[in-house]
Motif scaffolding. Structure first.
Motif, PDB file in Angstrom:
ATOM      1  N   ARG A 110     -53.316  26.482  -1.236  1.00  5.87           N
ATOM      2  CA  ARG A 110     -53.612  27.782  -1.853  1.00  5.87           C
ATOM      3  C   ARG A 110     -53.329  28.922  -0.881  1.00  5.87           C
ATOM      4  N   ASN A 111     -53.742  28.777   0.363  1.00  2.25           N
ATOM      5  CA  ASN A 111     -53.504  29.817   1.364  1.00  2.25           C
ATOM      6  C   ASN A 111     -52.012  29.985   1.626  1.00  2.25           C
ATOM      7  N   TYR A 112     -51.300  28.857   1.657  1.00  2.00           N
ATOM      8  CA  TYR A 112     -49.862  28.935   1.913  1.00  2.00           C
ATOM      9  C   TYR A 112     -49.143  29.663   0.786  1.00  2.00           C
ATOM     10  N   VAL A 113     -49.407  29.270  -0.464  1.00  2.00           N
ATOM     11  CA  VAL A 113     -48.702  29.858  -1.599  1.00  2.00           C
ATOM     12  C   VAL A 113     -48.942  31.355  -1.665  1.00  2.00           C
ATOM     13  N   ALA A 114     -50.187  31.776  -1.497  1.00  2.00           N
ATOM     14  CA  ALA A 114     -50.505  33.209  -1.543  1.00  2.00           C
ATOM     15  C   ALA A 114     -49.777  33.958  -0.440  1.00  2.00           C
ATOM     16  N   ASP A 115     -49.744  33.365   0.738  1.00  2.00           N
ATOM     17  CA  ASP A 115     -49.120  34.038   1.878  1.00  2.00           C
ATOM     18  C   ASP A 115     -47.607  34.146   1.717  1.00  2.00           C
ATOM     19  N   VAL A 116     -46.950  33.077   1.295  1.00  2.00           N
ATOM     20  CA  VAL A 116     -45.490  33.121   1.207  1.00  2.00           C
ATOM     21  C   VAL A 116     -45.049  34.037   0.063  1.00  2.00           C
ATOM     22  N   ARG A 117     -45.827  34.094  -1.025  1.00  2.00           N
ATOM     23  CA  ARG A 117     -45.482  35.032  -2.099  1.00  2.00           C
ATOM     24  C   ARG A 117     -45.654  36.485  -1.621  1.00  2.00           C
ATOM     25  N   ILE A 124     -55.530  16.022 -12.739  1.00  2.00           N
ATOM     26  CA  ILE A 124     -55.575  16.423 -11.331  1.00  2.00           C
ATOM     27  C   ILE A 124     -54.405  17.350 -10.998  1.00  2.00           C
ATOM     28  N   LEU A 125     -53.209  17.040 -11.477  1.00  2.00           N
ATOM     29  CA  LEU A 125     -52.061  17.906 -11.191  1.00  2.00           C
ATOM     30  C   LEU A 125     -52.268  19.285 -11.805  1.00  2.00           C
ATOM     31  N   GLN A 126     -52.801  19.337 -13.002  1.00  2.00           N
ATOM     32  CA  GLN A 126     -53.071  20.633 -13.609  1.00  2.00           C
ATOM     33  C   GLN A 126     -54.104  21.415 -12.807  1.00  2.00           C
ATOM     34  N   GLU A 127     -55.098  20.728 -12.274  1.00  2.00           N
ATOM     35  CA  GLU A 127     -56.089  21.394 -11.428  1.00  2.00           C
ATOM     36  C   GLU A 127     -55.439  21.955 -10.172  1.00  2.00           C
ATOM     37  N   GLU A 149     -53.606  25.123 -11.171  1.00  2.00           N
ATOM     38  CA  GLU A 149     -54.543  26.200 -11.472  1.00  2.00           C
ATOM     39  C   GLU A 149     -55.217  26.730 -10.210  1.00  2.00           C
ATOM     40  N   ASP A 150     -55.582  25.836  -9.303  1.00  2.00           N
ATOM     41  CA  ASP A 150     -56.364  26.223  -8.131  1.00  2.00           C
ATOM     42  C   ASP A 150     -55.515  26.780  -6.993  1.00  2.00           C
TER      43      ASP A 150
END
Length: 473
Positions: free
Chosen positions: A255-262, A381-384, A387-388
């Protein structure tokens, strides 16, 4: 949730890719990596499952950090022997119509001039279904065996990569104009020489004065993948990559990675939603949760403790053979994949790793999380995760090949399609068009697009040189 989930198959032209020791499983076919029939079988399976592509990893060098030797790597076939990935593209293109091919190649061991021709050739042969996974390499053994004194420091490798991409862009995007190839039999003009330009590149690391050797391919520049997860790697990915591959062990790290790279992509002037992030994941499927758990335990019985630590030591640059199995993984300064050390040592405050836990973790699936269950359980689990974490999809590694991919296609894909979160058909066009819509070429907000007008670039370079000369005088 109606957001689509995307899959790539994560593979390598070798035996022991992410699950060391499982080559010995009686149903595993990875030992046939040298046979095109194995690869065409896998490609057909993946296209039936509407995977975005097959993502083929690669390394130049071998793993010799663990216990200071390559003994266990060679014994367990831990990514050695390994063959060239890009030569698979032509054969797999002939047996598929839509599947993409993400081929890994390093900016550290091959000059960009001949490599640009190899990219163009593969994109021609696949009719525009090529992707290039840009890596900067992390194995000292690769540097030693290609005639250099040693592997450059981590950030220096990215500095080389930035210029490498500039050369590639100039060759693929700017050297040959649209309409340069005329194939005019009547006037006996195949190519209009006035529309083919020398790139006149003179940089810190590369000198490439002349013309690109190949006519423009369907995408010109293939879809660009990148696996940068360190701070410097994220800067590089947010500037150049269209698809980012990350191996986050937990949701928190991902989650931290995705937010940061975007965020970095937006700061670079790019549409952050046009940058897809895929996390490494391994799924073990059965008709029921109990059947999947039994299959997982069967797989684990073949996993190699030493083979797992061969990979972990090579990826991190830390020799885990020097520590007791119960010692905690600690932060260390290394010249390998810095982000992995950070993620394992301090990426998630709720998880601390001992060496033996690390070995067990990597025994099936490498660095990525392993999900075990029925199609319904795994889909939940993949959907979670999506989403998360805001991740776009998953690079699915195999435990046993092609069984792991067949299970996904036969069991998981239909479940996801029933939920409306997985595609039921491919979009038309090149790989870039299938992924993002729009045009086959790099989007206008991508830095590579600016190199289509070489004349303007040459004028700016001349003006800069003149200004620097005046300042010097």
């Amino acid at each position: 949730m109606t957001r689509q989930i995307r899959f790539n198959a994560f593979d390598m032209n070798c035996v022991g890719h992410q699950s060391p020791g499982l080559w010995a499983h009686p149903r595993d076919r990875s030992w046939q990596y040298k046979d095109l029939e194995y690869w065409t079988d896998v490609a057909r399976i993946l296209e039936r499952g509407i995977f975005d592509g097959i993502f083929v990893a690669d390394v130049i060098g071998y793993y010799d950090v663990y216990q200071g030797t390559a003994h266990h790597a060679i014994q367990q076939a831990a990514q050695i022997p390994v063959n060239d990935p890009i030569q698979l593209v032509s054969a797999l293109s002939l047996v598929t119509k839509h599947l993409g091919f993400g081929i890994t190649a390093s900016t550290g061991f091959e000059h960009p001039y001949p490599f640009a021709r190899r990219l163009a050739t593969a994109d021609h042969h696949s009719k525009g279904r090529l992707g290039w996974n840009i890596v900067t390499s992390y194995l000292e053994s690769g540097a030693r065996n290609t005639g250099t004194a040693g592997l450059p420091r981590h950030n220096d490798r990215y500095e080389v990569a930035d210029e490498y991409l500039e050369v590639i862009y100039k060759l693929l995007e700017g050297s040959w104009e649209e309409g340069a190839v005329q194939r005019d039999r009547g006037r006996r003009i195949f190519t209009d020489p006035s529309k083919v330009h020398e790139i006149r590149h003179q940089g810190k690391y590369f000198s490439v004065p002349g013309y690109h050797l190949s006519e423009p391919s369907p995408q010109r520049t293939p879809v660009l993948y990148q696996a940068g997860a360190s701070g410097r790697g994220r800067d590089f990915a947010s500037r150049h990559a269209e698809c980012v591959f990350v191996a986050a062990p937990t949701k928190t790290v991902l989650r931290n990675y995705v937010a940061d790279v975007r965020k970095r992509a937006a700061a670079a002037g790019r549409d952050p939603r046009k940058l897809y992030v895929y996390n490494l994941q391994t799924v073990i499927l059965g008709e029921t949760d109990a059947a999947a758990a039994a299959k997982f335990e069967e797989y684990r019985s073949y996993a190699s403790y030493d083979g797992s630590l061969v990979f972990m030591s090579g990826w991190t640059g830390i020799d885990f053979g020097q520590y007791a199995p119960t010692e905690l993984v600690r932060k260390a300064e290394t010249n390998a994949i810095v982000s992995i050390v950070d993620a394992l040592a301090e990426g998630d405050p709720d998880k601390k790793w001992t060496v033996e836990e690390l070995a067990a973790w990597g025994g099936v699936g490498g660095l990525g999380p392993v999900i075990v269950g029925s199609p319904s359980t795994v889909a939940d689990i993949l959907q979670e995760w999506v989403e998360d974490t805001d991740v776009d999809g998953f690079n699915l590694a195999y435990a046993v090949t092609p069984e792991s991919f067949e299970d996904v296609v036969n069991l998981l894909v239909p479940e996801l399609q029933r939920r409306g979160v997985y595609p039921t058909d491919y979009k038309p066009g090149t790989l870039r068009e299938k992924l993002f819509g729009g045009e086959a070429y790099l989007s206008s907000d991508h830095p590579g697009a600016q190199f289509r007008d070489l004349a303007a670039i040459h004028r700016r370079e001349a003006e800069t040189a003149k200004s620097q000369l005046l300042v010097a005088v």
